[in-house]
Design an enzyme around this catalytic site. Structure first.
Site, PDB file in Angstrom:
ATOM      1  N   CYS A  53      14.579 -10.220  33.314  1.00 12.43           N
ATOM      2  CA  CYS A  53      14.050  -9.206  34.225  1.00 12.43           C
ATOM      3  C   CYS A  53      12.566  -8.894  34.008  1.00 12.43           C
ATOM      4  O   CYS A  53      11.713  -9.715  34.331  1.00 12.43           O
ATOM      5  CB  CYS A  53      14.916  -7.947  34.109  1.00 12.43           C
ATOM      6  SG  CYS A  53      14.724  -6.782  35.496  1.00 12.43           S
ATOM      7  N   GLU A  76      21.443  -9.914  34.689  1.00 11.44           N
ATOM      8  CA  GLU A  76      21.164  -9.200  33.439  1.00 11.44           C
ATOM      9  C   GLU A  76      22.345  -8.297  33.063  1.00 11.44           C
ATOM     10  O   GLU A  76      22.957  -7.667  33.926  1.00 11.44           O
ATOM     11  CB  GLU A  76      19.894  -8.366  33.627  1.00 11.44           C
ATOM     12  CG  GLU A  76      19.472  -7.547  32.433  1.00 11.44           C
ATOM     13  CD  GLU A  76      18.222  -6.704  32.720  1.00 11.44           C
ATOM     14  OE1 GLU A  76      17.688  -6.112  31.767  1.00 11.44           O
ATOM     15  OE2 GLU A  76      17.796  -6.635  33.901  1.00 11.44           O
ATOM     16  N   LYS A 118      15.705  -9.395  25.024  1.00 10.74           N
ATOM     17  CA  LYS A 118      14.628  -8.966  25.915  1.00 10.74           C
ATOM     18  C   LYS A 118      13.464  -8.372  25.122  1.00 10.74           C
ATOM     19  O   LYS A 118      13.653  -7.451  24.316  1.00 10.74           O
ATOM     20  CB  LYS A 118      15.184  -7.939  26.906  1.00 10.74           C
ATOM     21  CG  LYS A 118      14.264  -7.559  28.048  1.00 10.74           C
ATOM     22  CD  LYS A 118      15.005  -6.616  28.994  1.00 10.74           C
ATOM     23  CE  LYS A 118      14.195  -6.246  30.222  1.00 10.74           C
ATOM     24  NZ  LYS A 118      14.939  -5.339  31.115  1.00 10.74           N
TER      25      LYS A 118
END
Length: 271
Positions: free
Chosen positions: A140, A40, A108
């Site tokens: 994530c 990430e 995200k």
């Protein structure tokens, strides 16, 4: 399909250092590898409210430009995370770069505590066809929510690629989650995490992994920098879906709306 997982220790806010290591890792890929995956926000590290404006770049900025050139020269696809700026807003973004250019961008959607106030959440899930395989991206914290991977499943994902920045004490959480998300959607899942120390005393947990469509771990990294190379047997996708298909047999629909594009991309819009 041959996939390389590059588990690295990054430096928050040091794009020059992170980019150099990223390009070195791409150059070191095997000639017959199809895909290399990084953690990430690999290129910038994790920014803060104070420095995000200084470190974030657009998709046509110099850092991704260098990655695009490396992918073209090595004839390999690259999955890498960045801090993206677009129209005055900042996003925690992962892109799939092929030798032809940027094939997919995902922002995200589930922001972790340290993301809030820095990034704007994304509003859709995305997939595209690559080498005949339907590929989707997550980042994530997203994988702790079954609906994120399910949205990719709704779009036909066969390979879920996760850029990760997971820290202690949550390593076991993501180990469990990635296995569940692969099994639930009968898809391969590849998760690549960061290691080492980050700003604020964070200690990143490593544990990069590949999981098959039955939810079985094919490989799992430790807590040090490493490179893992895995051959995905794509016939397992059909084997896993032969006797039952969760997406077809589930009783509750997922909220949202699917949009198909002529270039092969599919999006699931969050309501």
């Amino acid at each position: 399909m041959k996939v390389e997982l590059v588990q690295l220790a990054g430096r928050d806010g040091d794009t020059a250092y992170n980019l150099e290591r990223t390009l070195e890792a791409i150059a070191a890929c095997a000639p017959d590898s199809d895909l290399v995956v990084f953690p990430e926000t690999q290129l910038m590290g994790f920014p803060t409210e104070e420095n995000v404006a200084a470190v974030a770049e657009s998709l046509d900025g110099p850092s991704l430009g260098a990655v695009r050139q490396a992918a073209r020269e090595r004839n390999i696809a690259v999955v890498v995370g960045i801090a993206e700026v677009d129209a005055g807003r900042y996003y925690n973004t992962t892109v799939l770069v092929t030798p032809e250019g940027i094939a997919l961008r995902y922002r995200k959607t589930h922001l972790w505590a340290s993301d809030r106030g820095v990034f704007t959440p994304g509003d859709r899930y995305v997939t595209t066809l690559w080498k005949g395989l339907r590929v989707g991206l997550l980042i994530c914290f997203d994988i702790e929510f079954p609906e994120s991977a399910r949205a990719l499943g709704e779009l036909g994902a066969e390979l879920i690629l996760v850029t990760n920045g997971n820290m202690d004490p949550y390593g076991p959480t993501h180990r469990t989650a990635i296995m569940g998300r692969a099994m639930e959607n009968q898809a391969y899942a590849v998760m690549v995490n960061r290691v080492g120390e980050g700003d604020g005393g964070l200690l990143f947990a490593g544990g990069s992994a590949v999981v098959d469509p039955f939810g079985r771990l094919l490989c799992e990294a430790g807590r040090e920098e490493c490179r893992q190379v895995v051959e995905l047997d794509l016939s397992r996708l059909e084997t896993a879906r032969h006797d039952y298909r969760y997406l077809e047999e589930r009783r509750l629909p997922l909220q949202g709306r699917r949009v198909d594009h002529e270039d092969g991309r599919r999006e699931w819009l969050i309501p």
